[in-house]
Design an enzyme around this catalytic site. Structure first.
Site, PDB file in Angstrom:
ATOM      1  N   GLN A   1      38.943  20.364  58.849  1.00 34.93           N
ATOM      2  CA  GLN A   1      38.284  21.105  59.935  1.00 34.93           C
ATOM      3  C   GLN A   1      38.227  20.180  61.146  1.00 34.93           C
ATOM      4  O   GLN A   1      37.429  19.245  61.181  1.00 34.93           O
ATOM      5  CB  GLN A   1      36.869  21.532  59.511  1.00 34.93           C
ATOM      6  CG  GLN A   1      36.148  22.341  60.577  1.00 34.93           C
ATOM      7  CD  GLN A   1      34.726  22.716  60.177  1.00 34.93           C
ATOM      8  OE1 GLN A   1      34.220  22.311  59.140  1.00 34.93           O
ATOM      9  NE2 GLN A   1      34.063  23.476  61.035  1.00 34.93           N
TER      10      GLN A   1
ATOM     11  N   HIS B   1      34.804  28.377  62.302  1.00 36.00           N
ATOM     12  CA  HIS B   1      35.795  29.296  62.856  1.00 36.00           C
ATOM     13  C   HIS B   1      36.615  29.895  61.734  1.00 36.00           C
ATOM     14  O   HIS B   1      37.026  29.202  60.806  1.00 36.00           O
ATOM     15  CB  HIS B   1      36.702  28.614  63.891  1.00 36.00           C
ATOM     16  CG  HIS B   1      37.215  27.274  63.483  1.00 36.00           C
ATOM     17  ND1 HIS B   1      36.444  26.132  63.495  1.00 36.00           N
ATOM     18  CD2 HIS B   1      38.430  26.877  63.042  1.00 36.00           C
ATOM     19  CE1 HIS B   1      37.158  25.104  63.082  1.00 36.00           C
ATOM     20  NE2 HIS B   1      38.374  25.537  62.800  1.00 36.00           N
TER      21      HIS B   1
ATOM     22  N   HIS C   1      40.057  31.592  60.820  1.00 38.40           N
ATOM     23  CA  HIS C   1      41.436  31.798  61.288  1.00 38.40           C
ATOM     24  C   HIS C   1      41.925  33.164  60.803  1.00 38.40           C
ATOM     25  O   HIS C   1      41.783  33.475  59.616  1.00 38.40           O
ATOM     26  CB  HIS C   1      42.390  30.769  60.672  1.00 38.40           C
ATOM     27  CG  HIS C   1      42.142  29.348  61.055  1.00 38.40           C
ATOM     28  ND1 HIS C   1      42.910  28.693  61.986  1.00 38.40           N
ATOM     29  CD2 HIS C   1      41.231  28.435  60.621  1.00 38.40           C
ATOM     30  CE1 HIS C   1      42.498  27.436  62.102  1.00 38.40           C
ATOM     31  NE2 HIS C   1      41.476  27.254  61.280  1.00 38.40           N
TER      32      HIS C   1
HETATM   33  P1  DGP Z   1      40.846  23.674  62.036  1.00 35.86           P
HETATM   34  O1  DGP Z   1      41.982  22.733  61.847  1.00 35.86           O
HETATM   35  O2  DGP Z   1      40.636  24.608  60.864  1.00 35.86           O
HETATM   36  O3  DGP Z   1      39.556  22.989  62.430  1.00 35.86           O
HETATM   37  O4  DGP Z   1      41.255  24.619  63.254  1.00 35.86           O
HETATM   38  C1  DGP Z   1      40.996  24.282  64.579  1.00 35.86           C
HETATM   39  C2  DGP Z   1      41.966  25.054  65.408  1.00 35.86           C
HETATM   40  O5  DGP Z   1      41.517  24.985  66.750  1.00 35.86           O
HETATM   41  C3  DGP Z   1      43.388  24.544  65.402  1.00 35.86           C
HETATM   42  O6  DGP Z   1      44.228  25.496  64.753  1.00 35.86           O
HETATM   43  C4  DGP Z   1      43.779  24.399  66.857  1.00 35.86           C
HETATM   44  C5  DGP Z   1      42.641  25.071  67.580  1.00 35.86           C
HETATM   45  N1  DGP Z   1      42.287  24.446  68.847  1.00 35.86           N
HETATM   46  C6  DGP Z   1      42.047  23.121  69.038  1.00 35.86           C
HETATM   47  N2  DGP Z   1      41.725  22.900  70.332  1.00 35.86           N
HETATM   48  C7  DGP Z   1      41.748  24.122  70.949  1.00 35.86           C
HETATM   49  C8  DGP Z   1      41.498  24.539  72.287  1.00 35.86           C
HETATM   50  O7  DGP Z   1      41.170  23.760  73.186  1.00 35.86           O
HETATM   51  N3  DGP Z   1      41.638  25.863  72.548  1.00 35.86           N
HETATM   52  C9  DGP Z   1      41.995  26.771  71.581  1.00 35.86           C
HETATM   53  N4  DGP Z   1      42.116  28.038  71.960  1.00 35.86           N
HETATM   54  N5  DGP Z   1      42.230  26.395  70.301  1.00 35.86           N
HETATM   55  C10 DGP Z   1      42.098  25.100  69.996  1.00 35.86           C
END
Ligand code: DGP
Length: 138
Positions: free
Chosen positions: A91, A97, A99
């Site tokens: 995470q 969050h 997905h």
């Molecule tokens: P996880 O690895 O499960 O914590 O997923 C975090 C997700 O967040 C990853 O798939 C990429 C996304 N992410 C990271 N930074 C940003 C951002 O600044 N904006 C958006 N829209 N998504 C982001």
């Protein structure tokens, strides 16, 4: 919460492509999608992981996941979706969050990101089940 990327997206201070905006939940496109349309659903309240999610937000959050899982079939002609939550391990953003990744047969995603193992035998599987059942009921 200060210094939380997803709180900053919820507040509108960090730009994101918002797809859903309710009193309890915000949904936006993942900036690094597994497939285009990959959406993240977050509670507005800063909640670190699924374990801390209160009952009253469970239905709004997972109801939103259900709505998005249905919508990607229409919006992108996806056949289905993969819905996942990383908790602490893997995470990268410590704001809960969900997905929702649009899926279609033959899209190339194999093994749902993780390698599979096997129980040594049925007795070992039964022991794992017993331990978890006992913990859940204690
Ligand atoms: P996880 O690895 O499960 O914590 O997923 C975090 C997700 O967040 C990853 O798939 C990429 C996304 N992410 C990271 N930074 C940003 C951002 O600044 N904006 C958006 N829209 N998504 C982001």
């Amino acid at each position: 919460m200060a210094d939380c990327l997803f709180c900053s997206i919820i507040a509108g201070s960090t730009p994101a492509h918002i797809v859903l905006d309710t009193p309890e939940v915000v949904g936006f496109l993942d900036v690094r999608p597994v497939f285009k349309g990959h959406t993240l659903l977050v509670p507005r309240e800063h909640i670190p992981t699924l374990v801390e999610l209160p009952d009253e937000l469970s239905v709004p959050l997972f109801g939103a996941a259900r709505s998005v899982a249905a919508a990607v079939r229409t919006a992108y002609s996806a056949q289905g979706s993969f819905v996942a939550v990383n908790n602490v391990v893997s995470q990268s953003v410590p704001h809960l969050h969900v997905h929702v990744v649009p899926r279609t047969k033959g899209d190339g995603l194999r093994g749902f990101f993780w390698p599979r193992t096997k129980y040594a035998d049925d007795a070992e599987a039964a022991q794992y089940a017993t331990t978890l059942r006992d913990t859940l009921s204690s």
